[in-house]
Write an enzyme that holds these catalytic residues in place. Structure first.
Site, short mmCIF file in Angstrom:
data_model
loop_
_atom_site.label_atom_id
_atom_site.label_comp_id
_atom_site.label_asym_id
_atom_site.label_seq_id
_atom_site.Cartn_x
_atom_site.Cartn_y
_atom_site.Cartn_z
N THR A 86 0.87 -1.18 0.00
CA THR A 86 0.00 0.00 0.00
C THR A 86 0.91 1.23 0.00
O THR A 86 0.97 1.96 0.99
CB THR A 86 -0.93 0.01 1.23
N CYS A 263 7.84 2.39 6.05
CA CYS A 263 6.61 2.46 6.85
C CYS A 263 6.36 3.82 7.51
O CYS A 263 5.34 4.45 7.23
CB CYS A 263 6.64 1.38 7.92
#
Ligand code: UGA
Length: 438
Positions: A86, A263
């Protein structure tokens, strides 16, 4: 249990392999046939300590297999984990959910019996609801149960983090599924992990809020480190002093360069966007994002100060370019940002990286990779310790001094005790959050 993982990226591969090691029958699915052949031979495309051994062990035991047959593999499984990427979308802030949704569409078309569909990918709040809508299109309502089970694995420590997590978070209101997941994670819960059962949206937010909070801790300590440099205090002592308070906790209080990786930068931005979308601005998260950008600039400016603003034709050597130790990942590494700035100003870069990771840097003609640390630091104007690899913790300084008229080191990870360097001849040592007199 019969499980399949869609996506053999970092999260899917590590989690799939670890579940097989717990005795489950696991199929890891990917579109990339070449990658699958590699994995079938026990070769791991990522750098993760211990993973290769675990893959081989479970392949041999017949509990782990790899496949590019998405529908066939799902049909054989009871639980389907979606673990596709994602990444940040084209707008530079939102999470790009196209891979998640396209998997959901494929499942919706090809599967006709009940499956538990689990989102492992990091997704914004409400994504589970959207997946449910896609899956239930043209289907009898309730054929699929969609739940959220976020991961908290760190690159380089992923196997340990999987086996000994602080908590397992399961987002669903379905009591039967909660029981199944309690059973699936039983070996881990028995070793002390808390089992957090909550709503799907809660689980989605727990994941984003966790990463944002950790990023906040790092930015906070980095900002205090800036102050330490001005007020003659050592940041390492401050970190110990505040971290011993159990309400604060000692972890993620290491000052350093801007945080990076695949992240924190991505997830903080995506969370801030969610806040904006819901008209609930997240001012602290936004400050953290802005501070981290400023952090890159602060470190860059410190380097100019150390070199008395004479950058052109200077040779700067980076020890480590990955965003942290024990990974070969260069994504959003502050080293990449610094190197591109220095090249633009006419500097030349040498670098040594223990994993040999260099793809992104290959294209610059003034950037030279060395596979020998002591050749990399030969005849250079500045050595930057960028990544906290163990092998940088005991450098042979006499060897470095023999090959350089003057040795200047900027240690972005505080691997050395400041005082021991100040007394050593011919080494100018700068570090983070300690008196900085460049
Ligand atoms: C992070 C989280 O720690 C995991 O819990 C999470 O599962 C993962 O993101 C994810 O969402 O997939 P990771 O990106 O592998 O894991 O790396 P971290 O160990 O968290 O480090 C991130 C950055 O923070 C690195 O640049 C590291 O150098 C920096 N950092 C970390 C510090 O500067 N100081 C610290 O004290 C800790």
């Amino acid at each position: 249990m019969k499980i399949c993982f869609i996506g053999t990226g970092y999260v899917g591969l590590v989690s799939g392999v670890c579940f097989s090691d717990l005795g489950n029958s696991v199929i890891c699915i990917d579109k990339d046939r070449e990658k699958l052949t590699q994995l079938e031979n026990g070769d791991i495309p990522i750098f993760e300590p211990g993973l290769s051994e675990l893959v081989r062990k479970n392949l041999d035991a017949g509990r782990l297999s790899f496949s590019d047959d998405l529908i066939g593999s799902i049909k054989k499984s009871d639980i389907v984990f979606i673990a596709v990427g994602t990444p940040t979308a084209k707008d530079g802030v939102s999470a790009d959910l196209s891979q998640v949704f396209s998997v959901a569409k494929l499942i919706s078309k090809g599967i006709k019996s009940h499956k538990i569909i689990v989102t492992k990918s990091t997704v914004p709040i409400g994504t589970g609801d959207k997946i449910e809508k896609i899956l239930n299109k043209n289907k009898k309502k309730g054929l699929f149960t969609i739940i959220s089970n976020p991961e908290f694995l760190r690159e380089g420590e992923a196997i340990k983090d999987f086996k000994y997590p602080d908590r397992v978070v399961i987002g669903t209101n379905d009591k039967r599924v909660i029981k199944i997941f309690n059973e699936l994670y039983r070996p881990i819960i028995n070793k002390g992990a808390a089992f957090v059962s909550c709503s799907r949206r809660t689980a989605e937010l727990i994941k984003y809020a966790s990463n944002a909070f950790l990023a906040t801790k790092i930015s906070f300590i980095n900002e205090i480190a800036n102050l330490c440099e001005k007020v003659h205090v050592n940041i390492d002592d401050v970190s110990v002093g505040i971290g011993l308070d159990k309400r604060i906790g000692s972890r993620f209080l290491r000052a350093g360069p801007a945080y990076g990786g695949s992240c924190f930068p991505k997830d903080t931005k995506a969370l801030a966007k969610v806040g904006k979308n819901y008209n609930s601005p997240l001012s602290i998260v936004n400050s953290v994002i802005n501070f981290n950008e400023k952090r890159k600039k602060d470190i860059e400016n410190n380097i100019y100060k150390i070199l008395h603003n004479k950058i052109k034709n200077k040779i700067i050597c980076f020890l480590g370019v990955t965003f942290k130790a024990n990974t070969d990942d260069l994504r959003d590494s502050s080293a990449i940002n610094l190197i591109s700035k220095f090249i633009k100003k006419g500097a030349k870069i040498n670098y040594y990286e223990p994993t040999g990771s260099k793809e992104i840097l290959d294209k610059h003609k003034n950037v030279k990779y060395f596979d020998d640390l002591y050749l990399a630091v030969k005849k250079v104007d500045l050595i930057i310790i960028h990544t906290e690899w163990d092998e940088f913790k005991n450098l042979n300084f006499s060897k470095i001094k023999n090959n350089n008229k003057k040795v200047i080191i900027y240690d972005l990870r505080n691997l050395y005790d400041n005082k021991s360097f100040i007394n050593k001849n011919n080494i100018s040592y700068y570090s983070i959050g300690r008196p900085f007199n460049a």
